[in-house]
Design a protein around this motif. Structure first.
Motif, PDB file in Angstrom:
ATOM      1  N   SER A 267      39.464  52.381  37.235  1.00 33.27           N
ATOM      2  CA  SER A 267      38.461  52.975  36.360  1.00 33.27           C
ATOM      3  C   SER A 267      37.995  54.318  36.920  1.00 33.27           C
ATOM      4  CB  SER A 267      37.256  52.035  36.212  1.00 33.27           C
ATOM      5  OG  SER A 267      36.578  51.900  37.450  1.00 33.27           O
ATOM      6  N   SER A 268      37.375  55.101  36.063  1.00 29.93           N
ATOM      7  CA  SER A 268      36.823  56.385  36.505  1.00 29.93           C
ATOM      8  C   SER A 268      35.648  56.183  37.443  1.00 29.93           C
ATOM      9  CB  SER A 268      36.380  57.199  35.279  1.00 29.93           C
ATOM     10  OG  SER A 268      35.405  56.494  34.532  1.00 29.93           O
ATOM     11  N   LEU A 269      34.941  55.052  37.332  1.00 30.99           N
ATOM     12  CA  LEU A 269      33.810  54.794  38.227  1.00 30.99           C
ATOM     13  C   LEU A 269      34.275  54.663  39.671  1.00 30.99           C
ATOM     14  CD1 LEU A 269      30.793  54.174  38.523  1.00 30.99           C
ATOM     15  CD2 LEU A 269      31.336  51.749  38.134  1.00 30.99           C
ATOM     16  N   TRP A 270      35.408  54.030  39.888  1.00 30.45           N
ATOM     17  CA  TRP A 270      35.956  53.916  41.252  1.00 30.45           C
ATOM     18  C   TRP A 270      36.255  55.305  41.814  1.00 30.45           C
ATOM     19  CZ3 TRP A 270      37.476  49.868  44.632  1.00 30.45           C
ATOM     20  CH2 TRP A 270      38.295  50.252  45.681  1.00 30.45           C
ATOM     21  N   ALA A 271      36.924  56.142  41.029  1.00 28.16           N
ATOM     22  CA  ALA A 271      37.264  57.484  41.498  1.00 28.16           C
ATOM     23  C   ALA A 271      36.009  58.295  41.785  1.00 28.16           C
ATOM     24  CB  ALA A 271      38.136  58.194  40.465  1.00 28.16           C
ATOM     25  N   THR A 272      34.999  58.173  40.925  1.00 29.76           N
ATOM     26  CA  THR A 272      33.752  58.925  41.129  1.00 29.76           C
ATOM     27  C   THR A 272      33.024  58.460  42.377  1.00 29.76           C
ATOM     28  OG1 THR A 272      33.535  59.244  38.735  1.00 29.76           O
ATOM     29  CG2 THR A 272      31.557  59.551  40.069  1.00 29.76           C
ATOM     30  N   ALA A 273      32.896  57.140  42.533  1.00 29.02           N
ATOM     31  CA  ALA A 273      32.165  56.610  43.685  1.00 29.02           C
ATOM     32  C   ALA A 273      32.916  56.874  44.990  1.00 29.02           C
ATOM     33  CB  ALA A 273      31.920  55.124  43.505  1.00 29.02           C
ATOM     34  N   ALA A 274      34.241  56.698  44.987  1.00 23.42           N
ATOM     35  CA  ALA A 274      35.017  56.935  46.207  1.00 23.42           C
ATOM     36  C   ALA A 274      34.978  58.392  46.630  1.00 23.42           C
ATOM     37  CB  ALA A 274      36.463  56.484  46.007  1.00 23.42           C
ATOM     38  N   GLY A 275      34.839  59.296  45.658  1.00 23.72           N
ATOM     39  CA  GLY A 275      34.751  60.714  45.975  1.00 23.72           C
ATOM     40  C   GLY A 275      33.356  61.210  46.268  1.00 23.72           C
TER      41      GLY A 275
END
Length: 435
Positions: A267-275
């Protein structure tokens, strides 16, 4: 003599040909004039009919004209309930009970959706007003009753009810997502962290991740993919809930049998939080160290330095190790308390919009959009301070199937060392607070 007779015969033949040609031309002109006159009479009749209908509209008013125009197209002519009762006699509790929002929020929603829902009148009927289209759709989302029941109540056809629901869900997602379902800014992150600390007792946290299963009818293809761990067919959604109990991110449309960890990691939430997108550029301090804000998740999600989940207590016992130490048990209790923010938000969502708590008989192409629209409507109502009735939760508890529980994924080793260090910091914090 013979030449004279041949000449006379030729003159007669030519005369006959000319007379026949003139007769044919006269007949053709007569037919053309008759066709023109027929078309003129038809046009005059058409314009006279239109003029009579216009005079009837002016003399009888719009309401009488609606009944006259809709009679050939539908068997439900009565619109008295909507036009007289709902629009003129409803009190604030009635609006809240029937449409799950206040009158002010209802008309605010109509104004916001008007660019996508407004329709033009035709020569055969008047278009439904935007307010009535929104009311029909909200009634369906709030009650999940059959289309024919709503059709009889509002005086419209069943196909019109279906079209109103579909059009409004798409309009909400298209027009209101950018306002009510968007990534948070720094002020919102700080406010959410303060709310998680003051209301739930968990510091340095900005959102909780949870899953929602919506029951569906049996799909025509790949039905087995939609069977969730509880055994019933559903569409699965992933939501991120802020400290205010509103949704920041919704990822819908996955079959009920999908692993929540797979949904989250793609999901985009994973990419946002990991970054680092869910934390200020300069990480705030926690326990004397700079630390990015964290998310909270259930046991089915993988542990990360920015995603905290509970310690697996049962795993240690099965392996022959002693029970977790008191700091770990204290961490698990505080985490379980903070995760109530997401469970309460989902309960309020399903209670307000019961199309998500009962089996949804819409097509699979509409269900994800309907879920997104209901989450946005939840945020709209919460932002406008609309009241929430406790009896709605009782209706959900009696009607819906329990939400399924998911298995805990194996450790991936990704970011595992830093994740354990971060979780130990929270253990130390709760231990200090407890002492």
């Amino acid at each position: 003599m013979e030449e004279e007779e041949q000449r006379r015969a030729l003159v007669l033949l030519l005369t006959y040909a000319l007379l026949k040609r003139r007769r044919d031309l006269n007949n053709a002109h007569a037919q053309r004039r008759a066709e023109v006159q027929r078309r003129v009479r038809h046009r005059q009749h058409f314009f006279q009919r239109q003029r009579r209908m216009l005079m009837m509209m002016i003399a009888g008013g719009v309401r009488s004209d609606v009944r006259i125009r809709t009679r050939p197209w539908t068997t439900t002519q009565s619109t008295d309930w909507w036009e007289r009762v709902a629009m003129t006699e409803f009190q604030p509790p009635d609006w809240l009970d029937k449409f799950r929002m206040s009158r002010e929020t209802f008309f605010y929603l109509c104004d916001e959706l008007r660019p996508r829902l407004a329709r033009q009148d035709t020569s055969f009927r008047l278009a439904l007003p935007v307010e009535k289209r929104v009311a029909v759709a909200l009634w369906r989302l709030a009650s999940n009753v059959e289309y024919r029941t709503i059709s009889a109540l509002f005086g419209v056809g069943k196909s019109t009810v279906c079209r109103c629901v579909r059009d409004m869900c798409h309009a909400i997602v298209a027009l209101l997502s950018a306002v009510y379902l968007r990534p948070p800014g720094e002020p919102e992150l700080e406010a959410s962290a303060q709310l998680f600390l003051s209301k739930w007792g968990f510091p340095h946290c900005v959102a909780a991740i949870a899953t929602l299963h919506t029951a569906i009818i049996t799909p025509s293809n790949n039905a087995s993919d939609y069977a969730n761990p509880a055994g019933w067919l559903s569409v699965q959604s992933q939501v991120a809930v802020s400290g205010r109990g509103q949704f920041w991110d919704v990822c819908a449309s996955f079959p009920g049998g999908t692993d929540p960890a797979d949904i989250f990691q793609n999901s985009s939430l994973w990419a946002t939080a990991a970054g680092g997108g869910l934390s200020p550029a300069t990480p705030p301090a926690f326990m004397g160290k700079p630390l990015r804000y964290v998310l909270l998740g259930e046991a089915c999600y993988p542990l990360q330095s920015w995603l905290m989940k509970a310690y697996p207590e049962e795993k240690g016992r099965r392996a022959g190790h002693p029970a977790p130490a008191e700091p770990r048990r204290l961490f698990n209790r505080r985490l379980a308390r903070a995760l109530r923010s997401s469970s309460e938000a989902l309960l309020r969502l399903r209670a307000r919009w019961q199309c998500l708590s009962k089996r949804n008989d819409c097509g699979l192409d509409l269900v994800p959009t309907m879920i997104l629209a209901c989450c946005i409507l939840h945020n709209v109502c919460e932002s406008h301070g609309d009241a929430f009735k406790a009896e709605w939760q009782v209706e959900v508890a009696e009607a819906e199937s329990p939400q399924p529980s998911h298995r805990q994924p194996p450790s991936t080793g990704v970011d595992q060392g830093r994740a354990e260090e971060t979780r130990n910091l929270f253990c130390d914090y709760f231990q200090e607070q407890n002492m």
